[in-house]
Design a protein around this motif. Structure first.
Motif, PDB file in Angstrom:
ATOM      1  N   TYR A   1      -2.267 -12.586   9.430  1.00  0.00           N
ATOM      2  CA  TYR A   1      -2.433 -11.170   9.747  1.00  0.00           C
ATOM      3  C   TYR A   1      -1.466 -10.316   8.938  1.00  0.00           C
ATOM      4  N   ASN A   2      -0.205 -10.721   8.942  1.00  0.00           N
ATOM      5  CA  ASN A   2       0.814  -9.949   8.230  1.00  0.00           C
ATOM      6  C   ASN A   2       0.493  -9.852   6.746  1.00  0.00           C
ATOM      7  N   TYR A   3       0.063 -10.970   6.161  1.00  0.00           N
ATOM      8  CA  TYR A   3      -0.268 -10.983   4.737  1.00  0.00           C
ATOM      9  C   TYR A   3      -1.390  -9.996   4.432  1.00  0.00           C
ATOM     10  N   ILE A   4      -2.468 -10.055   5.216  1.00  0.00           N
ATOM     11  CA  ILE A   4      -3.610  -9.181   4.969  1.00  0.00           C
ATOM     12  C   ILE A   4      -3.225  -7.716   5.154  1.00  0.00           C
ATOM     13  N   MET A   5      -2.452  -7.430   6.179  1.00  0.00           N
ATOM     14  CA  MET A   5      -2.100  -6.036   6.474  1.00  0.00           C
ATOM     15  C   MET A   5      -1.106  -5.460   5.467  1.00  0.00           C
ATOM     16  N   GLN A   6      -0.358  -6.318   4.812  1.00  0.00           N
ATOM     17  CA  GLN A   6       0.593  -5.857   3.798  1.00  0.00           C
ATOM     18  C   GLN A   6      -0.044  -5.753   2.416  1.00  0.00           C
ATOM     19  N   GLU A   7      -1.092  -6.561   2.163  1.00  0.00           N
ATOM     20  CA  GLU A   7      -1.658  -6.647   0.825  1.00  0.00           C
ATOM     21  C   GLU A   7      -3.062  -6.063   0.719  1.00  0.00           C
ATOM     22  N   TYR A   8      -3.547  -5.386   1.761  1.00  0.00           N
ATOM     23  CA  TYR A   8      -4.939  -4.937   1.784  1.00  0.00           C
ATOM     24  C   TYR A   8      -5.287  -4.019   0.620  1.00  0.00           C
ATOM     25  N   GLU A   9      -4.306  -3.304   0.049  1.00  0.00           N
ATOM     26  CA  GLU A   9      -4.574  -2.375  -1.042  1.00  0.00           C
ATOM     27  C   GLU A   9      -4.892  -3.108  -2.343  1.00  0.00           C
ATOM     28  N   LYS A  10      -4.563  -4.387  -2.411  1.00  0.00           N
ATOM     29  CA  LYS A  10      -4.755  -5.172  -3.626  1.00  0.00           C
ATOM     30  C   LYS A  10      -6.062  -5.953  -3.546  1.00  0.00           C
ATOM     31  N   PRO A  11      -6.550  -6.441  -4.675  1.00  0.00           N
ATOM     32  CA  PRO A  11      -7.799  -7.218  -4.672  1.00  0.00           C
ATOM     33  C   PRO A  11      -7.569  -8.657  -4.199  1.00  0.00           C
TER      34      PRO A  11
END
Length: 298
Positions: A191-201
């Motif tokens: 969850y943390n990874y997705i929420m921190q990196e969502y702006e990237k592809p």
């Protein structure tokens, strides 16, 4: 899901716990506890995950979380910047209706409130028109000195909330089956990874690597634990962030918001936005500002 089971420290002379948090950002891991939690976000914005459902939160909103409901108030990305001077401020009330308060809630006079608690185990958001009243009551509970006085304010808060009609649950359906704490930590990291990196592809392979799994195994694991596919969860995170940016007075256009939230096509953004929200971006904006204008007139 056994997700970082917390034990809220309860003083020997208290059954209602009130705390005020002033922090750089909210606790960034999925967790749960036996106590019902009422959180007034005085300052802060981000995304609330309750069970496996996502909700934006911002300053001056109040959320009710059910007992043992997995949740995380994930502060917006800018709060984690090394140079950030932002702070979150929240007043939180915890109480366990099945602990020392069990006999109190078993009194005949508390029957309607007890039924209300049993009917709202999936939590809810306090309607905005009721926030000021509930916030004031929370402050009375926090600032009261005598135990009896605090209990009286607490019962009054429950009475007011219990009379609110049409409260929308934060999550729907049965909670997923329980999993080990190790799996809970793994899901928290994902969850943390997705929420921190969502702006990237970011790709399925990227997320699978975070979980130390093959993409195929990760797909099955993620769906089993969240009832989402990886892509649907990622898209909901992105649309959730897009909604916040669109309603920010500084946004510079729908296309700019789309690209800043990880979409590489306006057509794709519009299609997914309508699928998630039920409205096109322009319809969402029209509806939002109409509600703002109506509240100002009222």
């Amino acid at each position: 899901m056994k997700v970082l089971q917390f034990t809220i420290p309860v003083p020997h002379d208290k059954t209602i716990i009130v705390q005020k948090d002033i922090l750089p950002y909210f606790y960034p891991h999925l967790h749960r506890h036996e106590e019902i939690q009422i959180t007034w976000i005085q300052t802060g914005e981000g995304t609330l995950i309750a069970d496996n459902n996502m909700h934006s939160f911002q300053s001056n909103e109040i959320f009710w979380l059910g007992a043992n409901q997995p949740h995380i108030f994930k502060s917006a990305p800018e709060y984690f910047s090394p140079k950030s001077k932002k702070r979150v401020i929240a007043t939180v009330i915890f109480f366990n209706p099945n602990g020392q308060l069990a006999s109190f809630f078993s009194l005949p006079e508390m029957g309607s409130i007890k039924r209300f608690l049993q009917q709202h185990t999936n939590g809810f958001k306090i309607p905005q028109e009721n926030v000021t009243e509930i916030a004031n009551k929370m402050l009375q509970i926090k600032n009261s000195k005598a135990g009896v006085e605090q209990l009286m304010y607490f019962v009054e808060l429950l009475r007011i909330v219990g009379e609110m009609p049409l409260l929308t649950p934060l999550s729907t359906g049965a909670q997923p089956q329980k999993f080990s704490e190790y799996e809970g930590l793994r899901m928290s990291n994902i969850y943390n990874y997705i929420m921190q990196e969502y702006e990237k592809p970011i790709t399925l392979e990227d997320a699978a690597n975070i979980a130390h799994m093959t993409p195929h195994a990760f797909c099955r694991y993620f769906k089993k634990h969240t009832r989402h596919t990886f892509l649907s969860f990622l898209n909901e995170i992105r649309i959730n962030e897009a909604c916040k940016k669109l309603t920010n007075s500084t946004h510079t256009g729908i296309a700019t918001v789309a690209y800043s939230c990880g979409f590489n096509s306006i057509t794709n953004f519009n299609r997914i936005f309508k699928r998630v929200t039920g409205k096109s971006p322009s319809e969402y904006l029209d509806s939002y500002f109409k509600n703002v204008d109506d509240q100002m007139v009222a």
